[in-house]
Scaffold this motif. Structure first.
Motif, PDB file in Angstrom:
ATOM      1  N   PRO A 160       1.082  -1.266  -0.081  1.00 15.45           N
ATOM      2  CA  PRO A 160       0.161  -0.400  -0.150  1.00 15.45           C
ATOM      3  C   PRO A 160       0.401   1.626   0.183  1.00 15.45           C
ATOM      4  O   PRO A 160       2.472   1.104  -0.036  1.00 15.45           O
ATOM      5  CB  PRO A 160      -0.464   0.045   1.141  1.00 15.45           C
ATOM      6  N   LEU A 161       0.519   2.734  -0.224  1.00 17.90           N
ATOM      7  CA  LEU A 161       0.737   4.115  -0.512  1.00 17.90           C
ATOM      8  C   LEU A 161       1.150   4.402   1.408  1.00 17.90           C
ATOM      9  O   LEU A 161       2.681   4.785   1.345  1.00 17.90           O
ATOM     10  CB  LEU A 161       0.193   4.722  -0.857  1.00 17.90           C
ATOM     11  N   ALA A 162       0.103   3.596   2.173  1.00 17.08           N
ATOM     12  CA  ALA A 162       0.206   4.204   3.148  1.00 17.08           C
ATOM     13  C   ALA A 162      -0.832   3.747   4.651  1.00 17.08           C
ATOM     14  O   ALA A 162      -1.163   2.371   3.848  1.00 17.08           O
ATOM     15  CB  ALA A 162      -0.433   5.379   3.424  1.00 17.08           C
ATOM     16  N   ARG A 163      -0.186   2.719   6.004  1.00 18.11           N
ATOM     17  CA  ARG A 163      -0.850   2.017   6.243  1.00 18.11           C
ATOM     18  C   ARG A 163      -0.905   2.547   7.925  1.00 18.11           C
ATOM     19  O   ARG A 163      -0.021   3.449   7.951  1.00 18.11           O
ATOM     20  CB  ARG A 163       0.789   0.854   7.067  1.00 18.11           C
ATOM     21  N   PHE A 164      -1.864   2.842   8.263  1.00 19.86           N
ATOM     22  CA  PHE A 164      -2.895   2.905   9.854  1.00 19.86           C
ATOM     23  C   PHE A 164      -2.452   2.109  10.708  1.00 19.86           C
ATOM     24  O   PHE A 164      -3.854   1.397   9.906  1.00 19.86           O
ATOM     25  CB  PHE A 164      -3.492   4.273   9.171  1.00 19.86           C
ATOM     26  N   VAL A 165      -2.608   2.279  11.919  1.00 16.55           N
ATOM     27  CA  VAL A 165      -3.276   1.532  12.421  1.00 16.55           C
ATOM     28  C   VAL A 165      -3.660   1.763  14.338  1.00 16.55           C
ATOM     29  O   VAL A 165      -3.402   3.436  14.692  1.00 16.55           O
ATOM     30  CB  VAL A 165      -1.582   0.801  14.129  1.00 16.55           C
ATOM     31  N   MET A 166      -4.543   1.856  13.905  1.00 13.91           N
ATOM     32  CA  MET A 166      -5.693   2.667  14.929  1.00 13.91           C
ATOM     33  C   MET A 166      -6.427   1.601  16.112  1.00 13.91           C
ATOM     34  O   MET A 166      -6.941   0.346  15.941  1.00 13.91           O
ATOM     35  CB  MET A 166      -7.083   3.005  13.841  1.00 13.91           C
ATOM     36  N   GLY A 167      -6.839   2.744  16.865  1.00 12.70           N
ATOM     37  CA  GLY A 167      -7.762   1.922  17.986  1.00 12.70           C
ATOM     38  C   GLY A 167      -7.103   1.575  19.346  1.00 12.70           C
ATOM     39  O   GLY A 167      -7.101   3.004  19.845  1.00 12.70           O
ATOM     40  N   ASP A 168      -8.269   1.354  20.491  1.00 13.73           N
ATOM     41  CA  ASP A 168      -7.869   0.911  21.961  1.00 13.73           C
ATOM     42  C   ASP A 168      -6.746  -0.010  21.996  1.00 13.73           C
ATOM     43  O   ASP A 168      -7.266  -0.843  22.134  1.00 13.73           O
ATOM     44  CB  ASP A 168      -9.584   0.448  22.188  1.00 13.73           C
ATOM     45  N   PHE A 169      -5.920   1.045  22.304  1.00 14.04           N
ATOM     46  CA  PHE A 169      -4.831   0.366  22.890  1.00 14.04           C
ATOM     47  C   PHE A 169      -4.671  -0.395  24.167  1.00 14.04           C
ATOM     48  O   PHE A 169      -4.102  -1.002  24.618  1.00 14.04           O
ATOM     49  CB  PHE A 169      -3.559   1.250  22.430  1.00 14.04           C
ATOM     50  N   ASN A 170      -5.536   0.196  24.766  1.00 12.07           N
ATOM     51  CA  ASN A 170      -6.160   0.153  26.257  1.00 12.07           C
ATOM     52  C   ASN A 170      -3.899   0.296  27.079  1.00 12.07           C
ATOM     53  O   ASN A 170      -4.733  -0.438  28.382  1.00 12.07           O
ATOM     54  CB  ASN A 170      -6.680  -1.065  26.708  1.00 12.07           C
ATOM     55  N   GLU A 171      -3.496   0.179  26.751  1.00 10.50           N
ATOM     56  CA  GLU A 171      -1.703   1.064  27.272  1.00 10.50           C
ATOM     57  C   GLU A 171      -2.046   2.832  27.625  1.00 10.50           C
ATOM     58  O   GLU A 171      -1.036   3.164  26.672  1.00 10.50           O
ATOM     59  CB  GLU A 171      -1.276   0.002  26.107  1.00 10.50           C
ATOM     60  N   PRO A 172      -1.780   3.204  28.632  1.00 11.22           N
ATOM     61  CA  PRO A 172      -1.029   4.090  28.615  1.00 11.22           C
ATOM     62  C   PRO A 172      -0.189   4.270  29.270  1.00 11.22           C
ATOM     63  O   PRO A 172       1.049   5.536  28.972  1.00 11.22           O
ATOM     64  CB  PRO A 172      -2.117   4.941  30.259  1.00 11.22           C
ATOM     65  N   GLU A 173       0.850   3.502  28.789  1.00  9.24           N
ATOM     66  CA  GLU A 173       2.619   3.808  29.602  1.00  9.24           C
ATOM     67  C   GLU A 173       3.054   3.678  28.332  1.00  9.24           C
ATOM     68  O   GLU A 173       2.858   2.928  27.323  1.00  9.24           O
ATOM     69  CB  GLU A 173       2.496   2.765  30.652  1.00  9.24           C
ATOM     70  N   PRO A 174       4.355   4.032  28.037  1.00  4.21           N
ATOM     71  CA  PRO A 174       5.244   3.526  27.701  1.00  4.21           C
ATOM     72  C   PRO A 174       6.088   1.735  27.341  1.00  4.21           C
ATOM     73  O   PRO A 174       7.390   1.611  27.628  1.00  4.21           O
ATOM     74  CB  PRO A 174       6.488   4.398  27.067  1.00  4.21           C
ATOM     75  N   VAL A 175       5.472   0.781  27.426  1.00  7.33           N
ATOM     76  CA  VAL A 175       6.052  -0.064  27.482  1.00  7.33           C
ATOM     77  C   VAL A 175       6.533  -1.064  26.242  1.00  7.33           C
ATOM     78  O   VAL A 175       6.342  -0.349  25.463  1.00  7.33           O
ATOM     79  CB  VAL A 175       5.100  -1.596  27.813  1.00  7.33           C
ATOM     80  N   ASP A 176       7.013  -1.431  26.368  1.00  8.49           N
ATOM     81  CA  ASP A 176       8.330  -2.241  25.644  1.00  8.49           C
ATOM     82  C   ASP A 176       7.073  -2.350  23.703  1.00  8.49           C
ATOM     83  O   ASP A 176       8.166  -2.118  23.251  1.00  8.49           O
ATOM     84  CB  ASP A 176       8.874  -3.684  25.258  1.00  8.49           C
ATOM     85  N   TRP A 177       5.828  -2.537  23.502  1.00  7.50           N
ATOM     86  CA  TRP A 177       5.772  -3.063  22.669  1.00  7.50           C
ATOM     87  C   TRP A 177       4.976  -1.887  21.982  1.00  7.50           C
ATOM     88  O   TRP A 177       5.211  -1.834  20.900  1.00  7.50           O
ATOM     89  CB  TRP A 177       5.232  -4.439  22.579  1.00  7.50           C
ATOM     90  N   MET A 178       4.687  -0.975  23.329  1.00  7.73           N
ATOM     91  CA  MET A 178       4.239   0.591  22.068  1.00  7.73           C
ATOM     92  C   MET A 178       4.909   0.803  21.910  1.00  7.73           C
ATOM     93  O   MET A 178       5.343   1.652  20.746  1.00  7.73           O
ATOM     94  CB  MET A 178       3.457   1.166  23.812  1.00  7.73           C
TER      95      MET A 178
END
Length: 239
Positions: A160-178
């Motif tokens: 694709p030209l561009a990719r967007f990731v959207m939603g409710d991640f339920n994660e307020p902290e800068p954890v490793d996966w985030m």
């Protein structure tokens, strides 16, 4: 020629607070091109009856739509009761894939990946709703990060030209996966983004619109405290 895309993510809490009409009014006010919805019912036991994604498509004029089931209850002689996510689009949804996310203690969760035929060319919209339980969320976030790492680079042949990731991640902290996801995607809301939950008195940011292959133009958490328990997020990008 460049194209501006207006993207929104909105956890609508099944429309149980003020109904689907109130949700639709919020969406229409900002005229998004694509909306990722979380906590959506389809003949579900809570909230308005019937197909909420289809009803919101009618109310908003975003004529292309898909429902993404995460929980399905079969009811003899009736429509299955389903709960999950929804996707509304101004442009055709050419393809949709749905992946189960790792699950240990919480209800099933899904990652949906949609190919959308925008006027600029094909874009991908990934939408998800990660668990609120700490026991499940790290594995789900790691799955999302790994999927992004494996995805072809935007603009490559067949990609694709561009990719967007959207939603409710339920994660307020800068954890490793985030943090890993934010090294792979642009986060136009960092670090100034307004908190998104709970809607009446927000104290954390858990709703996101991230992107690859596009240039962010603006990013807003919208001041709508009553239609749902989350505030919607509107993000403007250029491809």
């Amino acid at each position: 020629m460049t194209q501006a895309l207006r993207l929104m993510t909105y956890n609508i809490r099944l429309g149980i607070q003020q109904g689907l009409e109130a949700i639709a009014d919020v969406i229409q006010t900002y005229a998004p091109d694509v909306v990722a919805l979380q906590e959506v019912g389809h003949h579900w036991s809570m909230g308005p009856s019937g197909d909420s994604t289809g009803r919101l498509s009618q109310l908003t004029g975003l004529h292309y739509h898909s429902f993404i089931p995460a929980i399905v209850h079969d009811i003899p002689g009736r429509q299955p009761a389903r709960y999950g996510q929804g996707l509304l689009s101004r442009w055709p949804i050419a393809e949709l894939s749905i992946d189960p996310l790792p699950q240990h203690n919480d209800e099933p969760r899904r990652l949906a990946r949609a190919s959308i035929e925008s006027p600029a060319g094909p874009i991908e919209v990934w939408c998800t709703h990660l668990s609120y339980k700490e026991s499940d969320r790290p594995a789900q976030g790691a799955h999302l990060e790994a999927s992004l790492r494996q995805a072809p680079a935007c603009g490559a042949p067949g990609a694709p030209l561009a990719r967007f990731v959207m939603g409710d991640f339920n994660e307020p902290e800068p954890v490793d996966w985030m943090s890993g996801i934010c090294t792979l995607c642009l986060d136009p809301g960092a670090p100034e983004a307004t908190w998104t939950f709970p809607a009446d008195a927000p104290d954390r940011r858990i709703d996101f619109v991230l992107g690859q292959g596009a240039r962010p133009l603006s990013h807003r958490v919208l001041d709508h405290p009553r239609a749902s328990d989350h505030r919607p997020v509107l993000s403007l990008w250029e491809v």
